[in-house]
Design an enzyme around this catalytic site. Structure first.
Site, mmCIF file in Angstrom:
data_model
loop_
_atom_site.group_PDB
_atom_site.id
_atom_site.type_symbol
_atom_site.label_atom_id
_atom_site.label_comp_id
_atom_site.label_asym_id
_atom_site.label_seq_id
_atom_site.Cartn_x
_atom_site.Cartn_y
_atom_site.Cartn_z
ATOM 1 C CB SER A 1 53.463 36.742 90.445
ATOM 2 O OG SER A 1 53.912 35.450 90.091
ATOM 3 C CE1 TYR B 1 49.470 36.909 90.108
ATOM 4 C CE2 TYR B 1 47.179 37.606 90.198
ATOM 5 C CZ TYR B 1 48.237 37.065 89.495
ATOM 6 O OH TYR B 1 48.079 36.692 88.197
ATOM 7 C CB CYS C 1 41.705 34.363 100.206
ATOM 8 S SG CYS C 1 42.787 35.783 100.173
ATOM 9 C CB CYS D 1 36.785 44.826 87.015
ATOM 10 S SG CYS D 1 35.722 43.392 86.815
ATOM 11 C CB CYS E 1 41.648 43.340 98.917
ATOM 12 S SG CYS E 1 42.376 41.933 98.068
ATOM 13 C CG ASN F 1 37.443 46.602 90.985
ATOM 14 O OD1 ASN F 1 37.399 45.381 90.890
ATOM 15 N ND2 ASN F 1 38.448 47.235 91.550
ATOM 16 N N GLY F 2 34.555 44.812 91.761
ATOM 17 C CA GLY F 2 34.248 44.158 93.034
ATOM 18 C C GLY F 2 33.155 43.136 92.877
ATOM 19 C CB CYS G 1 38.163 36.158 97.007
ATOM 20 S SG CYS G 1 37.758 37.899 97.093
ATOM 21 C CG ASP H 1 54.680 32.152 92.149
ATOM 22 O OD1 ASP H 1 54.541 33.376 91.927
ATOM 23 O OD2 ASP H 1 54.079 31.280 91.494
ATOM 24 C CG ASP H 2 51.719 35.481 93.630
ATOM 25 O OD1 ASP H 2 52.210 34.997 92.598
ATOM 26 O OD2 ASP H 2 50.503 35.493 93.836
ATOM 27 N N GLY I 1 41.959 42.866 84.133
ATOM 28 C CA GLY I 1 40.836 42.290 83.412
ATOM 29 C C GLY I 1 41.100 42.233 81.929
ATOM 30 C CB CYS J 1 39.712 41.861 103.514
ATOM 31 S SG CYS J 1 39.008 40.258 103.042
#
Ligand code: AMP
Ligand code: SF4
Length: 480
Positions: A314, A273, A465, A19, A267, A119-120, A413, A376-377, A45, A462
């Site tokens: 992206s 992205y 993913c 968010c 992150c 956010n999170g 994630c 692409d990402d 968001g 981190c």
């Protein structure tokens, strides 16, 4: 080795996804500035948006489902009086979400009034929620953030700051949090610094200083604020000294408290992205990092081709980096229709496929009979890439080499980015060759984890993913 299957739904009570949050303090037209800041972070968001403001005596809130421009009009912004505010954009996920899940969350409790924007994602939220419900708490929403309201309301400390600290001691996971009381703004970032949160300064019309806290620095640019610094992992900032008159400014005080020992793991996917390229997150410009990703990709995947084309938007910066490093021409071979939202958010596979076609259109004149490198990402479900390769073939491309400026996404994630369960992550379940075959490219390559880290500045991140190594104690205890 047997693959660990990660199920997001197994221990999350709800989605409180990626968010955007914004706080303004001692700022002329605080809610209006918040609105513009939220507008600049619409990419984080699109499901719902809201602002709470305070004039020192009372908190006012307006929120609704929809985009920032749909949720607010001049009248409701005028009703959000006061020189302090917090705002929130909620990420859109599959399925419907009710208005009660949008933020800021507002409550009256025994110390007064409070609004919260988050956010999170709080990883142990489900356990805490069950415990609170068992002890009589009545929840109004599905979101993990509501736990904080109950923990703060039930705490016995005489001030909000200490109650927030006690509540956060019980909570694990990812958060950039903003709390608005009638007179104070409190900002906190989790000890891992997973989600970005920065501090900026605004000079008011009378020359006084105001402050802004936002997920991304692109929010500062739009309202003429100056970037000051990142809020540190585990740091709490308390803004005090709000003027009670709408017209009159004050000299606010900021107190910084290191409430948790930092264990920084920002992150890495924000760089890959999520964040806007014109933002600075984790103290680095996103566009430059993305170009580095492309350069690293060119070093790892040397391919002969007529041109490099990005998947817009992206893949643009990474494709530029690839073209520069490889010396191969950069072309905009695919044009994006900007009036279609992100495809990832559509609930059904069919709708997602159609939306790719609506969003992206190749320029046949440029790519017909050419060997092309497409950048692409990320590949999540594989739907987008498959569709893109299909439309590029229809447009006459001879050979298509798909390069991804990140490693394969193999785990979901739990820290606030909307990724599906492992069973839906194509790279978690299939070999490189079978992913290539499904997508239909002539070749497929990913950036290595090592090169990803080099491109992002060599800090500790981190990257769960991409490697499945979760960082918070709660998630680790579930997936040891
Ligand atoms: P897919 O079709 O599922 O492989 O979608 C991959 C595309 O979605 C990529 O082009 C990314 O730009 C985008 N994407 C990747 N992760 C996310 C995310 N968490 N939220 C929204 N879009 C994403
Ligand atoms: Fe970011 Fe991936 Fe870690 Fe989630 S798991 S916080 S998306 S790096």
């Amino acid at each position: 080795m047997e693959k660990q299957i990660y199920q997001t739904s197994s221990f999350q009570s709800s989605w409180n996804e990626e968010c955007a949050v914004v706080g303004t303090y001692n700022v002329d037209h605080a809610a209006l500035k918040n609105y513009y800041a939220l507008f600049s972070m619409q990419h984080r968001g699109q499901e719902a948006s809201g602002i709470s403001s305070s004039d020192g005596k009372q908190i006012y809130t307006h929120k609704n489902k929809g985009l920032v421009t749909e949720v607010f009009n001049q009248q409701c912004l005028q009703n959000l009086i006061g020189r302090a505010s917090i705002g929130h954009n909620r990420y859109s996920t599959a399925g419907s979400a009710s208005l009660s899940d949008s933020q800021p969350l507002f409550a009256k409790y025994n110390l007064g009034e409070i609004a919260i924007a988050h956010n999170g994602n709080l990883t142990n939220a489900k356990d805490i929620r069950e415990h609170l419900i068992h002890n009589g708490a009545i929840f109004q929403s599905h979101i993990d953030t509501e736990n904080l309201i109950h923990l703060i309301a039930q705490d016995k400390a005489p001030n909000l700051k200490d109650r927030i600290i006690s509540a956060l001691k019980i909570i694990d996971g990812a958060y950039g949090l903003l709390f608005l009381s009638r007179t104070k703004l409190i900002a906190v970032r989790d000890r891992y610094g997973l989600r970005p949160l920065s501090l900026g300064k605004i000079i008011n019309a009378d020359g006084s200083i105001g402050y802004i806290v936002a997920s991304e620095s692109c929010a500062f640019d739009l309202i003429g604020a100056e970037y000051m610094r990142e809020i540190q992992p585990g740091e709490m900032l308390i803004f005090e000294g709000l003027a009670t008159s709408d017209k009159q400014s004050s000299i606010p005080r900021i107190t910084s408290l290191q409430i948790f020992k930092p264990n920084p793991h920002p992150c890495i996917f924000e760089y890959v992205y999520f964040a806007r390229p014109d933002s600075s997150v984790f103290s680095q410009n996103v566009y430059s990092v993305r170009k580095n990703l492309g350069r690293e990709l060119a070093r790892e995947h040397k391919i002969k081709a007529d041109m490099v084309i990005p998947v817009p938007d992206s893949g643009v910066a990474a494709a530029l980096g690839y073209a520069k490093e490889s010396g191969i021409d950069f072309e905009l071979g695919i044009i994006r229709n900007h009036y279609v939202g992100r495809t990832f958010i559509e609930p059904t596979q069919k709708a997602r496929e159609l939306k790719v076609r609506l969003k992206l259109n190749p320029i046949s004149n440029i790519i017909a009979n050419k060997d092309i490198i497409v950048i692409d990402d990320s590949i999540v479900r594989g739907t987008t890439s498959r569709q893109i390769i299909k439309i590029l073939r229809q447009a006459g491309a001879k050979k298509i080499h798909l390069l991804i400026s990140a490693p394969p996404t193999i785990a979901p994630c739990f820290y606030g980015v909307d990724t599906p369960d492992s069973k839906d992550l194509i790279c978690a379940n299939h070999s490189l060759e079978s992913v290539r075959e499904f997508i239909g490219a002539d070749s497929l390559g990913f950036l290595s984890l090592k090169a990803l880290n080099t491109a992002c500045g060599g800090k500790i991140f981190c990257q769960a993913c991409f490697d499945g190594n979760y960082i918070d104690d709660y998630t680790k205890s579930k997936y040891r």
